[in-house]
Write a protein that holds these residues in place. Structure first.
Motif, PDB file in Angstrom:
ATOM      1  N   ASP A 397      26.328 -13.674  -2.978  1.00  0.00           N
ATOM      2  CA  ASP A 397      27.320 -14.408  -3.875  1.00  0.00           C
ATOM      3  C   ASP A 397      26.712 -14.490  -5.242  1.00  0.00           C
ATOM      4  OD1 ASP A 397      28.858 -14.793  -1.676  1.00  0.00           O
ATOM      5  OD2 ASP A 397      28.120 -16.947  -1.455  1.00  0.00           O
ATOM      6  N   THR A 398      27.593 -14.584  -6.412  1.00  0.00           N
ATOM      7  CA  THR A 398      27.051 -14.562  -7.820  1.00  0.00           C
ATOM      8  C   THR A 398      27.191 -15.883  -8.126  1.00  0.00           C
ATOM      9  OG1 THR A 398      28.013 -12.117  -8.008  1.00  0.00           O
ATOM     10  CG2 THR A 398      27.869 -13.776  -9.999  1.00  0.00           C
ATOM     11  N   TYR A 399      26.091 -16.305  -8.704  1.00  0.00           N
ATOM     12  CA  TYR A 399      25.861 -17.642  -9.464  1.00  0.00           C
ATOM     13  C   TYR A 399      26.235 -17.557 -10.718  1.00  0.00           C
ATOM     14  CZ  TYR A 399      23.936 -22.390 -10.823  1.00  0.00           C
ATOM     15  OH  TYR A 399      24.067 -23.364 -10.984  1.00  0.00           O
ATOM     16  N   TYR A 400      26.923 -18.414 -11.317  1.00  0.00           N
ATOM     17  CA  TYR A 400      27.062 -18.338 -12.762  1.00  0.00           C
ATOM     18  C   TYR A 400      27.116 -19.763 -13.360  1.00  0.00           C
ATOM     19  CZ  TYR A 400      31.533 -20.575 -11.297  1.00  0.00           C
ATOM     20  OH  TYR A 400      32.479 -21.599 -10.895  1.00  0.00           O
ATOM     21  N   ARG A 401      26.911 -19.689 -14.688  1.00  0.00           N
ATOM     22  CA  ARG A 401      27.064 -20.882 -15.421  1.00  0.00           C
ATOM     23  C   ARG A 401      28.008 -20.897 -16.625  1.00  0.00           C
ATOM     24  NH1 ARG A 401      22.138 -21.964 -16.236  1.00  0.00           N
ATOM     25  NH2 ARG A 401      21.757 -23.249 -14.484  1.00  0.00           N
ATOM     26  N   LEU A 402      28.966 -21.737 -17.050  1.00  0.00           N
ATOM     27  CA  LEU A 402      29.735 -21.640 -18.258  1.00  0.00           C
ATOM     28  C   LEU A 402      29.543 -22.633 -19.160  1.00  0.00           C
ATOM     29  CD1 LEU A 402      33.135 -20.630 -16.248  1.00  0.00           C
ATOM     30  CD2 LEU A 402      31.618 -19.155 -17.129  1.00  0.00           C
ATOM     31  N   SER A 403      29.775 -22.375 -20.412  1.00  0.00           N
ATOM     32  CA  SER A 403      29.818 -23.569 -21.429  1.00  0.00           C
ATOM     33  C   SER A 403      31.049 -24.379 -21.369  1.00  0.00           C
ATOM     34  CB  SER A 403      29.560 -23.129 -22.937  1.00  0.00           C
ATOM     35  OG  SER A 403      30.716 -22.074 -23.160  1.00  0.00           O
ATOM     36  N   SER A 404      31.186 -25.414 -21.930  1.00  0.00           N
ATOM     37  CA  SER A 404      32.428 -26.311 -22.128  1.00  0.00           C
ATOM     38  C   SER A 404      33.786 -25.407 -22.663  1.00  0.00           C
ATOM     39  CB  SER A 404      32.199 -27.462 -22.713  1.00  0.00           C
ATOM     40  OG  SER A 404      31.841 -27.251 -24.233  1.00  0.00           O
ATOM     41  N   ASP A 405      33.460 -24.544 -23.402  1.00  0.00           N
ATOM     42  CA  ASP A 405      34.643 -23.780 -23.750  1.00  0.00           C
ATOM     43  C   ASP A 405      35.098 -22.526 -23.159  1.00  0.00           C
ATOM     44  OD1 ASP A 405      32.542 -22.227 -24.343  1.00  0.00           O
ATOM     45  OD2 ASP A 405      32.970 -21.767 -26.509  1.00  0.00           O
ATOM     46  N   GLY A 406      34.405 -22.332 -21.754  1.00  0.00           N
ATOM     47  CA  GLY A 406      34.592 -21.290 -20.976  1.00  0.00           C
ATOM     48  C   GLY A 406      33.937 -20.159 -21.320  1.00  0.00           C
ATOM     49  N   THR A 407      33.054 -19.894 -21.982  1.00  0.00           N
ATOM     50  CA  THR A 407      31.835 -18.782 -22.276  1.00  0.00           C
ATOM     51  C   THR A 407      30.958 -18.693 -21.154  1.00  0.00           C
ATOM     52  OG1 THR A 407      32.571 -18.934 -24.756  1.00  0.00           O
ATOM     53  CG2 THR A 407      30.607 -17.678 -24.065  1.00  0.00           C
ATOM     54  N   VAL A 408      30.703 -17.599 -20.758  1.00  0.00           N
ATOM     55  CA  VAL A 408      29.643 -17.320 -19.666  1.00  0.00           C
ATOM     56  C   VAL A 408      28.148 -17.343 -20.502  1.00  0.00           C
ATOM     57  CG1 VAL A 408      28.653 -15.627 -18.103  1.00  0.00           C
ATOM     58  CG2 VAL A 408      31.164 -15.860 -18.568  1.00  0.00           C
ATOM     59  N   VAL A 409      27.412 -18.485 -19.843  1.00  0.00           N
ATOM     60  CA  VAL A 409      26.175 -18.732 -20.404  1.00  0.00           C
ATOM     61  C   VAL A 409      25.223 -17.754 -19.512  1.00  0.00           C
ATOM     62  CG1 VAL A 409      24.316 -20.293 -20.947  1.00  0.00           C
ATOM     63  CG2 VAL A 409      26.861 -21.055 -21.207  1.00  0.00           C
ATOM     64  N   TRP A 410      25.295 -17.734 -18.287  1.00  0.00           N
ATOM     65  CA  TRP A 410      24.326 -16.903 -17.469  1.00  0.00           C
ATOM     66  C   TRP A 410      24.914 -16.649 -16.199  1.00  0.00           C
ATOM     67  CZ3 TRP A 410      21.993 -18.130 -12.840  1.00  0.00           C
ATOM     68  CH2 TRP A 410      21.147 -17.062 -12.237  1.00  0.00           C
ATOM     69  N   ALA A 411      24.592 -15.445 -15.572  1.00  0.00           N
ATOM     70  CA  ALA A 411      25.085 -14.983 -14.289  1.00  0.00           C
ATOM     71  C   ALA A 411      23.975 -14.447 -13.527  1.00  0.00           C
ATOM     72  CB  ALA A 411      26.383 -14.368 -14.555  1.00  0.00           C
ATOM     73  N   SER A 412      23.963 -14.664 -12.336  1.00  0.00           N
ATOM     74  CA  SER A 412      22.571 -14.014 -11.527  1.00  0.00           C
ATOM     75  C   SER A 412      23.232 -12.376 -11.147  1.00  0.00           C
ATOM     76  CB  SER A 412      22.837 -14.512 -10.010  1.00  0.00           C
ATOM     77  OG  SER A 412      23.901 -14.315  -9.241  1.00  0.00           O
ATOM     78  N   SER A 413      22.200 -11.443 -10.874  1.00  0.00           N
ATOM     79  CA  SER A 413      21.907 -10.256 -11.082  1.00  0.00           C
ATOM     80  C   SER A 413      23.143  -9.546 -10.015  1.00  0.00           C
ATOM     81  CB  SER A 413      20.680  -9.813 -10.742  1.00  0.00           C
ATOM     82  OG  SER A 413      20.412 -10.100  -9.289  1.00  0.00           O
ATOM     83  N   SER A 414      23.659 -10.474  -9.293  1.00  0.00           N
ATOM     84  CA  SER A 414      24.668 -10.003  -8.104  1.00  0.00           C
ATOM     85  C   SER A 414      25.925  -9.693  -8.955  1.00  0.00           C
ATOM     86  CB  SER A 414      25.111 -10.622  -7.198  1.00  0.00           C
ATOM     87  OG  SER A 414      25.073 -12.087  -7.248  1.00  0.00           O
TER      88      SER A 414
END
Length: 902
Positions: A397-414
């Motif tokens: 599975d792909t782990y992700y983190r978003l900012s409060s405005d919906g922008t992708v901050v980080w995602a795992s290599s998958s």
């Protein structure tokens, strides 16, 4: 301000008053003269009209018989007013009968008098010309022409002019007298006050006060205000002197307070930084010896001289400096850290800088040690992060983190295997760029908020880098800071495309099954309706032939005609049922007798039931009324009987029993494993269908109401899940009893309604006055069917209406254009050649039609009215219609004309 005015206030008041009064008098005089002129002209016109009526009454016989001699004899003896210059009589055909012209008026013979039939009045060239039509018993018999010289009017005008001039002269004389009076009462006190103010300015003597006599409140208030202002100025100078003395005393107290303050304070000259004052705390901090601060400059204490310039720039921009941390040195070169606050003041009558500061050297040492500890802890955290990163990169599975405005901050290599983006490429992308449906993103955010900040296994569609759409399952939770504010979202995404594809294939198969079931249901319904329609048509044709034979033999045909009407109503009901079943009609709840509905429905499906099956009925005749939709109730009856027949199949001796009745149901009788809702105990009507077919086992019973479930081969089943939905929407209950090889019994219960039976046939049979209005109304009928137009015409004539007919839209517009002033209502068909009803209605609105337009169609109101987007008709009439329904629609639409409500 030094320029002297060329005109005194006295002259200005006199000139302004006289000019204003003169202008007002001129305007009023002009208005009076104009008004008097209108009144005199109207009086002259009235006198001449009276004279014309007298002459017309005298000469009426001569005009009636076109007799010039009689006209001359009748009018020569009359004594005309001296103002009348000419009198001329005409017949109504234009023949001149008599002419009178004043002998002393030569201008009257200059222009010939032309005949005209219209009454008119004309003032021109100082004369009044009048045409009057003479009538006898309401019919015009002649025309009289009169011309007046208006001598009396001119004399009255001259008299009016003289009167106005005398009044104007008198008003001007009075105005001059009033202006001289105002000069004394207004200008003299003001002139005196101006001289007093000039003397106060030259001598600087603020004890002078105004004491001149005044003649009005405003001047008195002006003098009082001047005296009060002089008092305030005198008090202000006294206060300034006292404040200056207090300021000097305050400066002494300031020095004493600051000198004893524990916080270091230093005052320096702003221009060169020379120290002007410092307290004991500052001397101890910087190492001043005694009180010798002469020749010491503040810039010498800065480790970096540019720090002072930076402080001065900040002070200039913001007005003050608060808590600025800088590094300084003492007199012996010892380094120090201070927190400086600075502001601008005036010290000893020159600009200076007031500086207050605290020694934070120890605090800086502690901060340095803390930074070293933080650096060590950061190093440990980075090691832990690297280990966690390795774990996340190896997850499917792909782990992700978003900012409060919906922008992708980080995602795992998958994320590369999921969407085709590298980690550094996906960071910074807005999630809407990866989300197929932007509304779906908003719904997901709403779902997170509604579920306490957590979202689990939410199905979404994402866009792959190569353009493919990927079905994914997303889980997320909110990241909240210590203040409770949402700062981001994090979670995992899983690719579920294969699962969704399998579900899609399953849904396609279910849709195909539903389509086959729908076709079979329509076939069963169509067979029953065709059978019933043939029976209805047989009744109509038979009664029509009998009625025709009776009329030829001069026998009454009332019974046969009543049978034809009844059969037609039944056929119309069948059409409405077919429309409702096909989605073209509306589902409306109304009072229903369940026993009667069962009898009618069985006739529709009787042909689809095997002849080897015995169908018996036990229907309660006096059954309480329920509030339900006829079509949906028929669907329940059809489904239960047809499924019972299929359960029997080819079995010999098959039996189906249909029972209706009423009971007082308690909670036990209303409990059902197929319905979650609990129905209240009370009076209920039930429909029970039982058979001796193959029956059902427990597994079949548990799934029989699932969508698309059937025990027959593909395409069988008539929608038991739909029947369950109908029972639920009507507030009913359902009970099922069955066992293998022991048949089945279905019982459906519906709550009794308190509504009374609405017997439409009885309402139609009521005797009612058909006439719509006291006057004959005109109705325009636009329909392409000859028979329909003929029915409309005969029914409308029964209501006392005049009828205009048109066979299509274009002819209807032409007929309306020719008779628009007569048309009170329009009956408009929807479907016609050349121009349909929708376009005709738009054209009628453009032509400014005010009469109500009633649209007629074989489809229901719910299907027809949404087609009218730009304009809407006033009413709707569904075909086929009865005389009573047509009368009701017209009466409702013409309420403003007939004066009676529906």
């Amino acid at each position: 301000m030094n320029r002297e005015s060329s005109t005194s206030i006295q002259r200005q008041l006199q000139l302004f008053f006289v000019l204003t009064l003169g202008f007002t008098v001129l305007v009023m005089g002009g208005v009076w003269i104009g008004h008097n002129q209108v009144l005199l002209e109207r009086e002259a016109e009235r006198v001449l009209i009276v004279e014309g009526d007298i002459i017309g009454a005298a000469a009426r016989p001569a005009m009636m018989f076109n007799d010039q001699r009689m006209a001359a004899e009748l009018l020569q003896s009359m004594q005309f007013d001296p103002d009348i210059a000419m009198v001329k009589l005409f017949t109504y055909d234009g023949l001149s009968l008599f002419t009178y012209a004043a002998e002393d008026d030569t201008a009257v013979r200059a222009d010939p008098v032309h005949f005209q039939k219209l009454q008119s009045t004309l003032f021109s060239d100082g004369r009044l010309r009048l045409y009057r039509v003479v009538k006898h018993k309401g019919e015009a018999v002649g025309v009289i022409y009169l011309e007046s010289r208006l001598n009396h009017l001119k004399e009255s005008q001259r008299t009016g002019y003289i009167t106005v001039l005398m009044v104007m002269f008198g008003c001007l004389l009075v105005g001059l007298m009033l202006a001289a009076r105002l000069q004394k009462r207004i200008a003299v006190p003001i002139t005196s006050l101006a001289g007093l103010m000039r003397q106060m300015g030259y001598d600087r003597d603020y004890s002078l006060r105004a004491g001149s006599p005044t003649y009005n409140r405003e001047t008195e208030e002006l003098l009082i205000g001047f005296n009060q202002m002089a008092d305030e100025i005198e008090n202000s100078f006294r206060t300034i002197k006292e404040n200056h003395r207090d300021l000097q005393e305050g400066e002494v107290r300031f020095r004493n307070v600051v000198a004893l303050a524990p916080m270091p304070v230093l005052i320096s000259r702003q221009c060169d930084g020379e120290v002007l004052f410092f307290n004991a705390a500052a001397a101890q901090l910087f190492g001043f010896e005694g009180s010798s601060g002469e020749g010491v400059k503040a810039v010498d204490f800065y480790r970096d001289p540019d720090d002072r310039q930076q402080l001065l720039r900040t002070l200039k921009q913001e007005g003050k400096v608060i808590g600025k941390e800088i590094e300084v040195v003492g007199c012996d070169g010892t380094p120090l850290w201070i927190s400086l606050s600075m502001s601008q003041i005036t010290f000893e009558s020159e600009p200076a800088l007031f500086s207050a500061f605290m020694d934070i050297t120890d605090q800086k040492s502690i901060e340095k040690r803390l930074e070293e500890q933080v650096s060590e802890r950061t190093s440990e955290l980075e090691k832990t992060r690297d280990e966690l990163q390795s774990t996340l990169d190896n997850m499917l599975d792909t782990y992700y983190r978003l900012s409060s405005d919906g922008t992708v901050v980080w995602a795992s290599s998958s994320v590369y295997s999921l969407l085709g983006y590298a980690q550094e490429e996906v960071a910074g992308l807005p999630l809407q760029a990866l989300w197929v449906d932007s509304c779906g993103f908003a719904h997901s955010v709403t779902a997170i908020s509604e579920n306490g900040g957590v979202l689990m296994n939410h199905k979404i569609q994402l866009k792959h880098r190569d353009g493919r759409l990927i079905w994914s399952s997303i889980s997320a939770h909110l990241i909240i800071d210590q203040q409770g504010e949402v700062i981001g979202i994090e979670g995992v995404v899983r690719d579920i495309s294969l699962q969704v594809e399998a579900e899609t294939q399953k849904q396609e198969m279910e849709k195909k099954m539903a389509h086959v079931q729908r076709l079979e249901s329509l076939g069963v319904l169509a067979g029953g309706i065709a059978h019933d329609f043939n029976n209805i048509l047989a009744g109509i044709m038979g009664n029509a032939e009998l009625a025709e034979m009776n009329m030829k033999e001069h026998l009454p045909a009332d019974k046969e005609l009543e049978n034809i009407v009844a059969s037609s109503i039944r056929a119309a009901d069948l059409c409405r049922q077919m429309l409702a079943y096909s989605g073209q009609g509306s589902l409306v709840k109304k009072p229903v007798n369940l026993s009667t509905l069962v009898e009618e429905t069985v006739q529709l499906i009787d042909v689809s039931i095997s002849k080897d099956v015995s169908l018996t009925f036990d229907l309660q005749t006096q059954l309480p009324i329920i509030l339900a939709d006829n079509t949906q109730m028929q669907q329940i009856v059809m489904n239960l009987i047809t499924n019972a027949s299929e359960a029997i199949g080819d079995k010999k001796g098959g039996k189906i029993q249909v029972v209706t009745g009423s009971l007082h149901a308690d909670r036990a009788a209303l409990d059902s494993p197929f319905l979650e809702e609990k129905r209240p105990p009370g009076e209920y009507v039930f429909l029970e269908v039982s058979d001796n077919g193959c029956g059902m086992d427990e597994a079949t019973l548990s799934r029989m109401f699932d969508p698309f479930f059937t025990t027959k081969f593909t395409g069988r089943g008539l929608g038991m899940s739909a029947m369950l939905g109908i029972v639920r929407s009507h507030g009913g209950a359902l009970q099922v009893e069955s066992a293998p090889e022991q048949g089945a019994r279905f019982r459906v219960l519906f709550p009794v309604s308190s509504a009374a039976v609405n017997d439409e046939h009885m309402a139609d049979a009521k005797a009612e006055e058909l006439k719509l209005s006291e006057r004959a109304l005109t109705v325009l009928v636009i329909d392409d069917e000859v028979m329909v137009r003929a029915i409309f015409e005969k029914m409308l004539r029964k209501m006392g209406c005049e009828v205009l007919l048109a066979c299509d839209g274009e002819e209807g517009l032409q007929v309306y254009s020719e008779h628009r002033d007569r048309v009170d209502a329009v009956l408009l068909d929807m479907t016609m050649p050349r121009m349909g009803g929708k376009e005709v209605l738009v054209r009628l609105r453009e032509m400014g039609i005010k009469a109500p337009v009633i649209v007629c169609s074989g489809y229901s109101n719910e299907n027809v009215m949404p087609q009218f987007e730009q304009v809407q008709p006033e009413a709707f009439l569904q075909k086929p219609f009865s005389l009573q329904s047509l009368h009701t629609v017209l009466r409702q639409s013409l309420v403003d004309i007939t004066g009676s409500g529906p």
